[in-house]
Design an enzyme around this catalytic site. Sequence first.
Site, mmCIF file in Angstrom:
data_model
loop_
_atom_site.group_PDB
_atom_site.id
_atom_site.type_symbol
_atom_site.label_atom_id
_atom_site.label_comp_id
_atom_site.label_asym_id
_atom_site.label_seq_id
_atom_site.Cartn_x
_atom_site.Cartn_y
_atom_site.Cartn_z
ATOM 1 N N GLU A 231 0.809 -1.221 0.000
ATOM 2 C CA GLU A 231 0.000 0.000 0.000
ATOM 3 C C GLU A 231 0.842 1.272 0.000
ATOM 4 O O GLU A 231 0.367 2.322 -0.412
ATOM 5 C CB GLU A 231 -0.951 -0.006 1.200
ATOM 6 C CG GLU A 231 -1.933 -1.159 1.191
ATOM 7 C CD GLU A 231 -2.641 -1.317 -0.143
ATOM 8 O OE1 GLU A 231 -3.072 -0.301 -0.730
ATOM 9 O OE2 GLU A 231 -2.760 -2.462 -0.616
ATOM 10 N N GLU A 232 2.080 1.174 0.442
ATOM 11 C CA GLU A 232 2.948 2.355 0.447
ATOM 12 C C GLU A 232 3.478 2.664 -0.951
ATOM 13 O O GLU A 232 3.480 3.815 -1.383
ATOM 14 C CB GLU A 232 4.132 2.146 1.406
ATOM 15 C CG GLU A 232 3.799 2.362 2.874
ATOM 16 C CD GLU A 232 3.641 3.822 3.234
ATOM 17 O OE1 GLU A 232 3.835 4.683 2.368
ATOM 18 O OE2 GLU A 232 3.301 4.099 4.401
#
Length: 632
Positions: free
Chosen positions: A495-496
């Site tokens: 997700e980063e």
Amino acid sequence: MSLLATFSFASDDVSNYLLNGKNSLDKGDYESAISQLTTAYEKLPVLGDYALLWRARAYEDRGDMDRAIADLRTVKERFKDSPLIKNVRIKEIELAKKKNDRNLIKLLEGFVKDYPSELNMKYAYASLLKKNGETEKAKRIFKDIYVSVSPLSKSALHELSPSDITTEDLIKRGENLNKAWMFGEAEKCLREALKKESGEGLKTQILEKLAYSIFRQKRYREASELYKEVNNRYWRARSVFRAGDMETFESELQELINTGDKRVVSVLIAYGSKQRRDNNIERALEIFNNTLSKYPSEKEEILWAKGWTYYMWGDCKNASEIFSHLNQTYGGSKYMYWKNKCAEKTGGDALKASLHKKNIPHRDYYGFLSLLKNNSEAKELNERINARGALPSTRHVSRASERVDILIRLGLNNEAVSELTHLAKKNPDHDRLIYISSQLKNLGNYKMSVNLVTKVQYSEDIHDLFYPMAFQQEVEEASRRNGIDPLLIISVMREESRFDADARSIAGALGLMQLMPSTAHKFDKHVKIALKNASQLHDAKTNILIGSYYLKHLVKTFNSIPLAIAAYNAGEEAVREWLKKGSYTTVDEFIEDIPYDETRNYVKRVLTTYFEYMRASRDTDIYAAKKYIGNL
């Protein structure tokens, strides 16, 4: 028929001519390379463009320019759809330059027209124009390179005199620097434009862009004054609100409401939510009601803020009515989840069946929370996972590209990735897209693989494409050394950065786990790494070791995975402040009430991804994970 469409299977012996020719070329054995690649071209036509390009390089290095150029032209004529065409044309230009070919300028002109973003060739074209006396045309191209954001901008500027650079050029460059998140450089450029502009014609445009660069550097008061000067009420309100100047914000509130600009709704909701957090409930509801009357088209977001205010105030009756209305009108598990929570708080029966699925589901965030709230369902899911085992890896039934398959078999992985990238640009159908995504994953290009597969509907047989075990060796080492669940590491990473080791955020965070350099320097010694410069954070092992240590530190500090994830995004002090003000009874309330949209959505995404990784792993105990999620 195009040669690229010829899918005749090639034996390993035939394909090895191509590999051996490439290896000979790399070693400088040009005679052997030419011999091997000639055979490859004759016997492996499906990859004839590779054989010809590499043979052209061998001819070039042997000094036989004419034969090299002939091979390049054959690629252009017979392999028009090849992903090598751009490289072929670049090599053709290089050879024309060596030969002082009079067609060089024509080749450069055609290339720049077809590939306008290739600034190296554009710079070479402008330099040749200048040499040939076409000064004005060269200047226009040099200016185009200068206003772009590239390593060649400075060189292009040196080809121009100060009088060549107009105010419009500086504005355009400042805008491009803002888009590239280089806000400090953008500010310098736009201030220079402001000095150059003597009249009022372009001043407003300059100030708008200057204010934005200052806002993004978090100098909110300064930005608010510039936005006031240009009468931009929306960005003025955002800046004042971020600066915490509530007195000024409130004095301009009615003007803001009356702007008619729908964008102000998000600012008004943020202000109303602040009033609610400060226990000014009646004032918060008044703001929401006034906003709703002025902007009925934004009803869903405003009603949610109003319903959430009732819920956090303890008025579950009014909250439930609003959540029911939102669910009936707009649908979605979010409204049903919080309607169920209202029922739980008031002793009613929650409609758990609405979020419950008997199979092993691909759930959204709220479905995940509902599962964790139901002890028997979580245990039952564990039993089904253990009985089933890990979800299988994706299998593709037939080869979608013989070219790709041969390149992979030969270990020419970079070339295979280029082929797959080329195929991905051709609007592939469902099966071809899954094939491309699967091969990219196997080759370690997880970013493109995930980005591609998310264009199709999820199904369990392609689960590992949506949620790949990326950088598994580095993740498992970091997990062992730092004592943290590898699935949590990989969920944060997904997700980063979407597994992009070169990623850089608008705030300056770097690499797979998006570490700020200051944070990395604070924790690097704990994993026995001495960071000398920020560029080291683009190394996968370094980034994952430091990032996972920091994540473990946060889990230990807050004794909660959701709080740790929030702190990873927004900082420890922000989370402590929210907890201090919020008086939350459950962790789901904390998550839903996070003031920063970015952080709130980030926490939901990471938790959902974490669950998806957990349910695909046989070693996972989802029920035990509740311990670190917190009370729901």
